[in-house]
Design an enzyme around this catalytic site. Structure first.
Site, PDB file in Angstrom:
ATOM      1  N   ASP A  39       1.026  -1.614  -0.315  1.00 18.33           N
ATOM      2  CA  ASP A  39       0.538  -0.016  -0.278  1.00 18.33           C
ATOM      3  C   ASP A  39       0.724   1.296  -0.006  1.00 18.33           C
ATOM      4  O   ASP A  39       0.713   1.807  -0.577  1.00 18.33           O
ATOM      5  CB  ASP A  39      -1.441  -0.094   1.293  1.00 18.33           C
ATOM      6  CG  ASP A  39      -2.394  -0.879   1.354  1.00 18.33           C
ATOM      7  OD1 ASP A  39      -2.250  -1.186  -0.168  1.00 18.33           O
ATOM      8  OD2 ASP A  39      -2.872  -1.768   2.619  1.00 18.33           O
ATOM      9  N   TYR A  92     -10.264  -1.639   2.805  1.00 18.61           N
ATOM     10  CA  TYR A  92      -9.128  -1.101   3.835  1.00 18.61           C
ATOM     11  C   TYR A  92      -9.147   0.058   4.683  1.00 18.61           C
ATOM     12  O   TYR A  92      -8.935   0.876   3.577  1.00 18.61           O
ATOM     13  CB  TYR A  92      -8.376  -1.499   4.585  1.00 18.61           C
ATOM     14  CG  TYR A  92      -7.941  -3.304   4.879  1.00 18.61           C
ATOM     15  CD1 TYR A  92      -9.139  -3.150   6.382  1.00 18.61           C
ATOM     16  CD2 TYR A  92      -8.031  -4.458   4.259  1.00 18.61           C
ATOM     17  CE1 TYR A  92      -9.084  -4.708   6.892  1.00 18.61           C
ATOM     18  CE2 TYR A  92      -8.350  -5.271   4.874  1.00 18.61           C
ATOM     19  CZ  TYR A  92      -8.605  -5.629   6.310  1.00 18.61           C
ATOM     20  OH  TYR A  92      -8.883  -7.618   6.351  1.00 18.61           O
TER      21      TYR A  92
END
Length: 643
Positions: free
Chosen positions: A308, A393
């Site tokens: 990420d 998320y």
């Protein structure tokens, strides 16, 4: 900002080499590149970051000194796929360097925000994808959601270097529906975003698309509870911290706050004022990378793993924080400035939250030999945080500073679990069936912080410390004795370590040239919260690409170009970049400038109670003084007034 802004902030601070990039500096960098002929209509900017000065330049800086500011920009030609990296001196308005990137060896620049919409368009116009959807009885694709993911080490037709995304599909019942509740399992479109076409379609067969909606908004969850009383936090005299530009001072602690598009929140020059001494602890602290690695075996999902930070740019995904929800109490917000896909400055409003929290008891003793006299102090901590949303998320990142001289980092993971589908009731050996036919796969969150340690100075050493029993014999006649085993990490080949909760293993970072009053080197200890390292097999592609996650700790010699544990460009990188290369034998780790890289995070086995939105999951570590102070540094706190 909140009403406490004027009491905690002085905006007239002098410029500092470690200040965050400003909108003017980002715009200047783009203009210099344009004037140098490096920008066309097809040029995009996956990264625009501060090119940080070396620590010795920073150490020699004095207030009022001239400041040289540099920007490191990564450029991508979306027509040809050619990428380049440039260093721009925005103070002198000069292009210092420009080099092409070899994507076959160095990896691809991070994913552009615009490539998500581009991928959605490409996939939905692909005849093969349309036929696969029709085979599943889905002919109206207006509510289909294409959710591109990083491609890992995918190579198509033996041609490395192509810029690829891999795209699962989800459905919605309406434009505001929760798409994660309706995965179209077994279907993945591999997209070349430069050629703008689907280059491969994986279709392992139709599986019923789960139909149950999973809305979590108030209008879908029934009336709210009526027995929750208000909780109000007030500080009538304001908080105890003070901001001068981007420097913050709080109860002995001081540091500089930075923010960039890749790592998000970065803290520099963390130190503690101990009497009349300003004692450094860390030169730099950041979450340098994080990976999410899934554990499924089938062809349509066995590749899912992404970084990420290096692939999706955490900082650019920061939320605009809201008082009373994301932060509570007397809050001070800071905006952040990053660059958009076009290299233009973009302001992220209220990206950083600063506040104090009461966290209960700090210390107490009741003297049984002195009429039960009791003394105690309450604990509070300084919190510096931000929240980023990456796909399904949401991650909340918190740096904590405590009155006892310790600091900590915590990640709260929330949002929505990623999903796939099975025949209802059949389940999966690699996930949890959280609703009929809906599976949340097992996966790992593997965070890695970078700590440029400077415990009472830059020349540090690291020891691994274990609590161990003393063997029976003359040294342990009653069998009860135990002691510690200390292992010095002397060479870079010693720098890759695993945690061990059975021995209370931790790592002590010391300064051999500075001693406390009992003659021991002053030190801080990194206290881990042990959890599994990467569970993939040693020869798996994800293991090569996320090699940092195979150990809990890496210790490397500090170098200015050692920035990220998985390398500068992990997107589509073949692997083994970063810390594995920096821990080859031959570099001394004794009494020198060091970087400590710590890997941690939950192995997530989803539960039905985490659907349709997940309560936060906590993980982190503590960095605690161990012989750094000569006694409890919180003895001078005033007693709380009795109410």
């Amino acid at each position: 900002m909140t009403c406490c802004e004027s009491s905690v902030s002085d905006a007239k601070a002098l410029a500092h080499p470690l200040d965050p990039l400003t909108a003017e500096e980002i715009a200047t960098a783009r203009r210099v590149l344009a004037e140098a002929g490096k920008i066309t209509d097809d040029t995009r900017f996956p990264l625009v970051l501060p090119h940080e000065p070396d620590r010795h330049t920073v150490a020699s800086h004095r207030p009022g000194d001239p400041v040289v500011r540099r920007v490191r920009a990564t450029l991508l030609d979306r027509a040809s796929g050619v990428a380049a990296e440039a260093i721009v001196d925005v103070t002198a308005e000069a292009l210092l360097s420009y080099r092409s990137l070899d994507s076959t060896k160095e990896g691809q620049p991070p994913i552009l925000f615009g490539e998500f919409d581009l991928c959605d368009e490409i996939v939905k116009n692909d005849p093969g994808w349309q036929r696969a959807m029709a085979d599943r009885g889905i002919t109206d694709t207006s509510l289909a959601v294409v959710a591109p993911l990083a491609a890992g080490d995918l190579v198509i037709d033996g041609e490395p270097g192509r810029r690829l995304l891999r795209s699962p599909t989800y459905l919605r019942c309406s434009n505001s529906d929760n798409a994660w509740a309706h995965p179209v399992a077994g279907l993945v479109a591999d997209v070349d975003v430069i050629e703008r076409r689907v280059v491969r379609l994986i279709d392992t067969g139709a599986v019923p698309v789960p139909t149950e909606c999973a809305r979590y908004e108030p209008e879908f969850t029934g009336p709210p509870r009526t027995d929750v009383r208000p909780l109000r936090i007030t500080q009538p005299d304001g908080p105890s911290f003070h901001l001068t530009g981007h420097r913050i001072d709080w109860l002995g602690w001081n540091m500089r706050i930075d923010f960039n598009g890749r790592e998000g929140l970065v803290l520099h020059q963390i130190s503690y004022r101990d009497g009349d001494r300003e004692r450094p602890v860390l030169r730099r602290a950041s979450l340098a990378e994080m990976a999410v690695a899934y554990g499924e075996a089938d062809e349509a999902r066995n590749w899912v793993a992404f970084l990420d930070g290096g692939e999706y740019t955490l900082g650019r995904n920061a939320n605009a924080l809201q008082l009373g929800c994301d932060c509570l109490g007397e809050i001070h917000y800071l905006d952040a400035v990053v660059a958009d896909d076009f290299g233009n400055p973009e302001t992220l409003t209220n990206a950083i939250c600063i506040h104090e929290e009461d966290i209960g008891l700090l210390w107490k003793h009741t003297d049984i030999f002195n009429d039960m006299a009791a003394h105690s102090r309450r604990a509070r901590r300084l919190v510096i945080s931000y929240i980023a949303t990456v796909g399904n998320y949401d991650y909340a990142f918190y740096w904590y500073f405590h009155q006892d001289g310790s600091l900590a980092f915590e990640v709260k993971s929330t949002g929505i679990v990623q999903t796939t589908a099975v025949e209802p009731g059949t389940g999966s050996p690699h996930g949890t069936e959280i609703a009929p036919g809906l599976v949340a796969p097992y996966h790992q969150h593997l965070f890695c912080v970078r700590l440029d340690v400077a415990v009472d100075g830059d020349r540090n050493s690291v020891h691994e410390v274990d609590a161990v029993p003393v063997p029976p014999g003359p040294a342990n006649p009653n069998g009860n004795a135990f002691t510690i085993r200390t292992t010095p990490l002397t060479d870079s080949a010693d720098g890759a370590r695993l945690a061990d909760p059975t021995t209370s293993r931790h790592w002590r970072i010391s300064n051999p040239s500075v001693r406390n009053r009992v003659g021991q080197p002053v030190a801080y200890a990194l206290i881990p919260q042990p959890s599994p390292v990467l569970l993939a097999q040693p020869d798996a592609a994800v293991t090569r690409r996320v090699a940092y996650a195979t150990k809990h700790l890496w210790v490397t010699r500090h170098a200015e170009d050692r920035r990220y544990p998985a390398g500068d460009y992990p997107n589509q990188h073949p692997g083994e970049a970063g810390v594995p290369r920096w821990t080859q034998a031959g570099e001394s780790l004794e009494d020198t400038e060091l970087t400590v890289w710590h890997t941690f995070g939950p192995t997530h086995l989803p539960r039905s109670e985490e659907w349709p939105v997940m309560p936060v999951d906590h993980c982190g570590f503590t960095f605690r003084p161990t012989g750094f102070f000569d006694r409890n540094p919180a003895l001078n706190l005033p007693a709380e007034q009795k109410m």
